[in-house]
Design a protein around this motif. Sequence first.
Motif, short mmCIF file in Angstrom:
data_model
loop_
_atom_site.label_atom_id
_atom_site.label_comp_id
_atom_site.label_asym_id
_atom_site.label_seq_id
_atom_site.Cartn_x
_atom_site.Cartn_y
_atom_site.Cartn_z
N LEU A 135 0.86 -1.15 0.16
CA LEU A 135 -0.10 -0.22 -0.14
C LEU A 135 0.89 1.28 0.19
CD1 LEU A 135 -2.45 -1.20 2.78
CD2 LEU A 135 -2.99 -0.80 0.27
N THR A 136 0.46 2.33 -0.38
CA THR A 136 1.10 3.67 -0.48
C THR A 136 1.70 3.77 1.15
OG1 THR A 136 -0.53 4.53 -1.85
CG2 THR A 136 0.98 6.14 -0.50
N GLY A 137 2.98 4.33 1.16
CA GLY A 137 3.54 4.32 2.43
C GLY A 137 4.27 3.12 3.00
N TYR A 185 3.39 -0.55 -8.13
CA TYR A 185 2.92 0.18 -9.23
C TYR A 185 1.86 1.32 -8.81
CZ TYR A 185 5.85 -2.14 -12.42
OH TYR A 185 7.10 -2.50 -12.92
N THR A 186 1.78 2.02 -7.81
CA THR A 186 1.09 3.09 -7.70
C THR A 186 1.72 4.23 -8.15
OG1 THR A 186 2.26 3.39 -5.65
CG2 THR A 186 0.31 2.08 -5.30
N THR A 206 2.44 8.13 -8.25
CA THR A 206 2.46 9.30 -7.19
C THR A 206 2.48 10.70 -8.11
OG1 THR A 206 5.23 9.33 -7.30
CG2 THR A 206 3.62 8.13 -5.54
N GLU A 207 2.17 11.63 -7.55
CA GLU A 207 2.09 12.83 -8.43
C GLU A 207 3.56 13.21 -8.97
OE1 GLU A 207 1.06 17.40 -7.40
OE2 GLU A 207 0.69 16.30 -5.60
N GLY A 208 3.18 13.63 -10.14
CA GLY A 208 4.43 13.93 -11.11
C GLY A 208 5.24 12.85 -11.42
N GLU A 209 4.91 11.67 -11.26
CA GLU A 209 5.55 10.36 -11.72
C GLU A 209 4.93 10.10 -13.15
OE1 GLU A 209 6.51 5.90 -10.50
OE2 GLU A 209 4.78 6.93 -9.56
N TYR A 210 5.79 9.69 -14.11
CA TYR A 210 5.47 9.45 -15.41
C TYR A 210 5.53 7.86 -15.77
CZ TYR A 210 5.35 9.34 -20.35
OH TYR A 210 4.87 8.94 -21.87
#
Length: 86
Positions: free
Chosen positions: A42-44, A77-78, A80-84
Motif C-alpha cells: 500500500l502507499t507508504g 505500481y502506485t 505518485t504525483e509527478g510520476e510518468y
Amino acid sequence: LTGGNNLWWDVDALVSTGGEAYYNAPTDIVADPLLDSSYGPLTGSPCMGAGAFVGYFSDASGRPFKNPPTIGAYEDYTITEGEYIE
C-alpha cells in the motif's frame, strides 16, 4: 539465517512465544509491511524500494521489478504525483 533487505513484522510476538528473531542486517526493516488483501504494498509501505536484486526480473504478476525493487512478491505500481508511466 543470513541475508539482508528483509522486512520483519510482529517480531515481539515471535520472540515472546519462544521463537528466534534473526533481524540483524543493517538493511533489514522491522515494521508493519502495509500490504493490501492481495499482499501488494500500500502507499507508504516500507517494502517499496527497500529490496535487493535476487535474480528475478518480474514480480508474481509478471510486471518488471523497479530498481531498487520492492521487498516481496509484488512490485509497487502506485502512481505518485509527478510520476510518468509509459
